[in-house]
Scaffold this active site. Structure first.
Site, PDB file in Angstrom:
ATOM      1  N   GLU A 162      -1.306  -4.544  11.583  1.00  0.00           N
ATOM      2  CA  GLU A 162      -0.457  -4.130  10.469  1.00  0.00           C
ATOM      3  C   GLU A 162       0.994  -4.492  10.771  1.00  0.00           C
ATOM      4  OE1 GLU A 162      -1.161  -0.626   7.640  1.00  0.00           O
ATOM      5  OE2 GLU A 162       0.212   0.153   9.158  1.00  0.00           O
ATOM      6  N   ASP A 164      -5.004 -10.685  -0.614  1.00  0.00           N
ATOM      7  CA  ASP A 164      -3.672 -11.290  -0.487  1.00  0.00           C
ATOM      8  C   ASP A 164      -2.853 -11.092  -1.761  1.00  0.00           C
ATOM      9  OD1 ASP A 164      -1.654 -12.746   0.840  1.00  0.00           O
ATOM     10  OD2 ASP A 164      -2.286 -14.606  -0.139  1.00  0.00           O
ATOM     11  N   HIS A 165      -1.610 -10.641  -1.570  1.00  0.00           N
ATOM     12  CA  HIS A 165      -0.678 -10.379  -2.682  1.00  0.00           C
ATOM     13  C   HIS A 165      -1.201  -9.325  -3.643  1.00  0.00           C
ATOM     14  CE1 HIS A 165       1.319 -13.853  -1.017  1.00  0.00           C
ATOM     15  NE2 HIS A 165       2.373 -13.588  -1.759  1.00  0.00           N
ATOM     16  N   HIS A 191       0.829  -1.204   0.000  1.00  0.00           N
ATOM     17  CA  HIS A 191       0.000   0.000   0.000  1.00  0.00           C
ATOM     18  C   HIS A 191       0.864   1.256   0.000  1.00  0.00           C
ATOM     19  CE1 HIS A 191      -0.411   0.883   4.637  1.00  0.00           C
ATOM     20  NE2 HIS A 191       0.836   0.726   4.276  1.00  0.00           N
ATOM     21  N   HIS A 225       4.937  -0.174  -0.441  1.00  0.00           N
ATOM     22  CA  HIS A 225       5.690  -1.057   0.448  1.00  0.00           C
ATOM     23  C   HIS A 225       4.697  -2.078   0.990  1.00  0.00           C
ATOM     24  CE1 HIS A 225       3.843   1.882   3.090  1.00  0.00           C
ATOM     25  NE2 HIS A 225       3.821   0.924   3.983  1.00  0.00           N
ATOM     26  N   HIS A 280       3.136  -5.054   3.838  1.00  0.00           N
ATOM     27  CA  HIS A 280       2.950  -5.471   5.232  1.00  0.00           C
ATOM     28  C   HIS A 280       2.461  -6.917   5.244  1.00  0.00           C
ATOM     29  CE1 HIS A 280       3.300  -1.534   7.210  1.00  0.00           C
ATOM     30  NE2 HIS A 280       2.649  -1.026   6.177  1.00  0.00           N
ATOM     31  N   CYS A 304       5.130   5.390   5.081  1.00  0.00           N
ATOM     32  CA  CYS A 304       3.980   4.796   4.385  1.00  0.00           C
ATOM     33  C   CYS A 304       3.577   5.606   3.161  1.00  0.00           C
ATOM     34  CB  CYS A 304       2.804   4.612   5.338  1.00  0.00           C
ATOM     35  SG  CYS A 304       2.934   3.093   6.316  1.00  0.00           S
TER      36      CYS A 304
HETATM   37 NI    NI Z   1       2.477   0.968   5.586  1.00  0.00          NI
END
Ligand code: NI
Length: 134
Positions: free
Chosen positions: A124, A79-80, A14, A39, A41, A33
């Site tokens: 997160e 996911d992914h 995100h 990047h 998580h 972020c």
């Molecule tokens: Ni982040």
């Protein structure tokens, strides 16, 4: 009332930013972020359903069913994925942990019996997590 819970996990990328803010303000508010190249998580999720125990089954909810709902409606959707680009719910909505928890709750709520309450806890990072229950 008894609360039953199922843990799940998904990996996603995100970026937190507002296009209507300057780079300086985005950096000040969102820090790392706001990385323009996104990047990732490793999100951990706890989905809980609270209700009466069914006298015939002894279950509040069959956790096999809940596992399947999470797989179908959460893992397959998130996911992914790049949350900003791949997931329609985040068009114009910052994919913060808060907003992701609300999106997950909204995806699952229609599939949980109306007499039961649904709670989403989304991690997160191991130390940062949010809770949403409608
Ligand atoms: Ni982040």
């Amino acid at each position: 009332m008894v609360k039953v819970s199922r843990k799940a996990n998904f990996n996603a990328a995100h970026r937190l930013y507002r296009p209507d803010w300057s780079d300086e303000k985005n950096d000040a508010v969102f820090g790392k972020c706001n990385n323009p190249n996104y990047h990732g998580h490793n999100y951990d999720l706890v989905v809980s359903v609270t209700g009466e125990i069914d006298q015939q089954t002894g279950f509040v909810m069959d956790l096999k069913v809940l596992k399947g709902l999470i797989k179908e409606h959460v893992e397959e959707a998130l996911d992914h994925k790049n949350l900003n680009k791949d997931v329609p719910e985040f068009e114009g909505l910052n994919p913060t942990a808060e907003n992701i928890a609300v999106v997950i709750w909204n995806k699952l709520r229609p599939h949980i019996e109306k007499t039961k309450t649904l709670e989403i806890v989304l991690y997160e990072t191991p130390r940062n997590f949010v809770t949403y229950s409608g």
